[in-house]
Write a protein that holds these residues in place. Structure first.
Motif, mmCIF file in Angstrom:
data_model
loop_
_atom_site.group_PDB
_atom_site.id
_atom_site.type_symbol
_atom_site.label_atom_id
_atom_site.label_comp_id
_atom_site.label_asym_id
_atom_site.label_seq_id
_atom_site.Cartn_x
_atom_site.Cartn_y
_atom_site.Cartn_z
ATOM 1 N N PHE A 8 148.124 -20.369 139.566
ATOM 2 C CA PHE A 8 147.601 -20.605 140.677
ATOM 3 C C PHE A 8 146.985 -21.842 140.281
ATOM 4 C CE2 PHE A 8 144.564 -21.551 143.423
ATOM 5 C CZ PHE A 8 144.569 -20.801 144.537
ATOM 6 N N GLU A 9 147.584 -23.344 141.321
ATOM 7 C CA GLU A 9 146.808 -24.610 140.992
ATOM 8 C C GLU A 9 146.631 -24.974 142.625
ATOM 9 O OE1 GLU A 9 146.909 -26.483 139.169
ATOM 10 O OE2 GLU A 9 148.599 -26.519 136.805
ATOM 11 N N ASP A 10 145.413 -25.881 142.169
ATOM 12 C CA ASP A 10 144.195 -26.195 142.933
ATOM 13 C C ASP A 10 144.536 -27.870 143.142
ATOM 14 O OD1 ASP A 10 142.660 -27.251 145.264
ATOM 15 O OD2 ASP A 10 140.709 -25.079 144.885
ATOM 16 N N VAL A 11 145.097 -28.429 143.570
ATOM 17 C CA VAL A 11 145.488 -29.995 143.224
ATOM 18 C C VAL A 11 145.531 -31.068 144.584
ATOM 19 C CG1 VAL A 11 146.892 -31.450 141.944
ATOM 20 C CG2 VAL A 11 147.585 -29.003 141.327
ATOM 21 N N PRO A 12 144.228 -31.471 144.125
ATOM 22 C CA PRO A 12 143.690 -32.567 145.341
ATOM 23 C C PRO A 12 144.893 -33.614 145.485
ATOM 24 C CG PRO A 12 141.725 -32.016 144.435
ATOM 25 C CD PRO A 12 142.578 -31.287 143.510
ATOM 26 N N ALA A 26 156.927 -29.405 142.634
ATOM 27 C CA ALA A 26 157.664 -28.379 143.342
ATOM 28 C C ALA A 26 159.160 -28.629 142.000
ATOM 29 C CB ALA A 26 158.450 -28.529 144.434
ATOM 30 N N GLU A 27 158.878 -29.826 141.436
ATOM 31 C CA GLU A 27 159.825 -30.210 140.178
ATOM 32 C C GLU A 27 159.927 -29.364 139.323
ATOM 33 O OE1 GLU A 27 161.818 -34.222 141.409
ATOM 34 O OE2 GLU A 27 163.018 -32.727 142.772
ATOM 35 N N ARG A 28 157.961 -29.507 138.435
ATOM 36 C CA ARG A 28 157.839 -29.309 137.332
ATOM 37 C C ARG A 28 156.960 -27.651 138.084
ATOM 38 N NH1 ARG A 28 155.156 -35.168 136.520
ATOM 39 N NH2 ARG A 28 157.113 -36.448 136.614
ATOM 40 N N LEU A 49 151.019 -35.982 137.366
ATOM 41 C CA LEU A 49 152.317 -36.639 137.890
ATOM 42 C C LEU A 49 151.385 -37.754 137.591
ATOM 43 C CD1 LEU A 49 153.014 -35.394 141.315
ATOM 44 C CD2 LEU A 49 154.083 -34.766 139.616
ATOM 45 N N PRO A 50 151.390 -38.233 135.747
ATOM 46 C CA PRO A 50 150.420 -39.942 135.555
ATOM 47 C C PRO A 50 151.534 -41.083 136.803
ATOM 48 C CG PRO A 50 151.711 -38.364 134.116
ATOM 49 C CD PRO A 50 151.530 -37.649 134.773
ATOM 50 N N GLU A 51 152.274 -40.034 137.147
ATOM 51 C CA GLU A 51 153.694 -41.652 137.048
ATOM 52 C C GLU A 51 153.723 -41.557 138.964
ATOM 53 O OE1 GLU A 51 156.529 -38.124 137.503
ATOM 54 O OE2 GLU A 51 154.137 -38.770 136.739
ATOM 55 N N GLY A 70 140.991 -37.278 142.174
ATOM 56 C CA GLY A 70 142.378 -37.254 141.745
ATOM 57 C C GLY A 70 142.655 -36.921 140.309
ATOM 58 N N LYS A 71 141.591 -36.580 139.705
ATOM 59 C CA LYS A 71 142.146 -36.155 137.814
ATOM 60 C C LYS A 71 143.104 -35.441 138.002
ATOM 61 C CE LYS A 71 140.040 -34.504 133.997
ATOM 62 N NZ LYS A 71 138.224 -34.310 133.571
ATOM 63 N N ARG A 72 142.996 -33.997 138.372
ATOM 64 C CA ARG A 72 144.090 -32.850 138.491
ATOM 65 C C ARG A 72 145.694 -33.514 138.939
ATOM 66 N NH1 ARG A 72 146.471 -29.808 134.755
ATOM 67 N NH2 ARG A 72 147.331 -28.250 135.615
ATOM 68 N N LEU A 73 145.372 -34.624 139.768
ATOM 69 C CA LEU A 73 146.833 -34.897 139.992
ATOM 70 C C LEU A 73 147.358 -36.618 139.058
ATOM 71 C CD1 LEU A 73 148.739 -34.663 142.688
ATOM 72 C CD2 LEU A 73 148.145 -37.107 143.165
#
Length: 297
Positions: free
Chosen positions: A198-202, A189-191, A270-272, A263-266
């Motif tokens: 439209f994002e589909d993120v596992p 949300a902060e990004r 959010l790499p950190e 988990g690739k898209r996450l």
């Protein structure tokens, strides 16, 4: 960037954890009361809407889910807020594999098709200007004993040193820890200015078998735990009279379909992000009285 979030279904599992995570991150949190509040009015000035609404025990999904989805979309259009939706894995049907944004959605159940239709409403709304994030989760694991499958089924006989399994003991299955889901929701949300329309993120998840769960429980409790098959026949008997039994029978295939969440898209977004340790997740709903002293401390 402004930081006001409206949470619907605030007393449910998603709503409670979203409330805690957004509050901790310094957001102004509003909660929506369906009995007394107007959704569009409540959303005025909000930057994000978290759709934590879910009819309990799957009741009236066919009518309630599309109706409430339309209301949230309208509120988002009027307010300009991004919508965060807790997606699930019902959409993917019973094809084994690693499921993610590019996996064909071929639901095998009525509830799966309802969820596909719901997400199509959001996809259409995204083309009309409503930014939407589907943060997709496997089976929930709560931060304490709860009304999840983990507590109600898998751990229901743990006091008798038994782990209940709803499918083959070596079948991998995806679980999502609710505090991790909520933390990821806040960070995304902060990004939101960097996200697609439209994002589909596992969501953050762990993939385990019942054998893996038994090993974690034995280590945490110091007990020898046997695995017992869930008596599905009781649900067959009860399903004509008990709605939840009927609905869970429809989802039995998830216990028999090897799957995980990609988990690739996450990781790209959010790499950190640091997920909670797997052992802590798997034992989160174990009653404190059953934990070994060194783990209960």
């Amino acid at each position: 960037m402004s930081k006001t979030v409206l949470i619907t279904g605030a007393t449910g599992k998603i709503g409670r954890h979203a409330n805690a995570a957004f509050t901790k991150a310094g957001w102004q949190v509003r909660t929506f009361n369906r009995a007394s509040d107007d959704l569009c009015e409540s959303a005025t000035g909000a930057d994000v809407i978290v759709n934590g609404f879910n009819p309990p025990a799957y009741r009236n999904w066919a009518t309630e889910v599309p109706r409430y989805t339309a209301q949230i979309i309208e509120a988002a259009k009027q307010s300009g807020a991004m919508v965060i939706v807790p997606g699930n894995v019902y959409n993917y049907g019973n094809t084994p594999g690693t499921w993610g944004p590019n996996t064909p959605q071929r639901a095998e159940t009525r509830k799966g098709n309802i969820r596909i239709e719901m997400e199509q409403q959001y996809r259409s709304a995204a083309r009309d200007g409503v930014q939407t994030l589907i943060l997709r989760a496997g089976d929930f694991i709560d931060s304490a004993p709860s009304d999840t499958l983990m507590s109600l089924v898998f751990l229901s006989k743990l006091s008798k040193d038994k782990l209940m399994t709803m499918g083959p003991v070596d079948c991998p299955r995806s679980f999502s820890y609710l505090p991790d889901w909520a933390r990821a929701a806040v960070m995304l949300a902060e990004r939101r200015d960097t996200l697609q329309q439209f994002e589909d993120v596992p969501a953050p998840s762990v993939t385990i078998t019942m054998q893996d769960l038994r090993s974690a429980l034995e280590m945490a409790t110091g007990r020898h735990i046997s695995i017992k098959k869930f008596p599905w026949w009781t649900f067959h008997v009860a399903s004509p009279f008990w709605t939840l039994a009927y609905e869970l029978l429809e989802m039995r295939y998830l216990s028999e379909t090897p799957h995980s969440l990609c988990g690739k898209r996450l990781a790209e977004l959010l790499p950190e992000f640091t997920p909670t340790a797997e052992t802590d997740v798997l034992c989160a709903e174990v009653p404190t009285s059953l934990m070994a002293k060194e783990f209960a401390a």
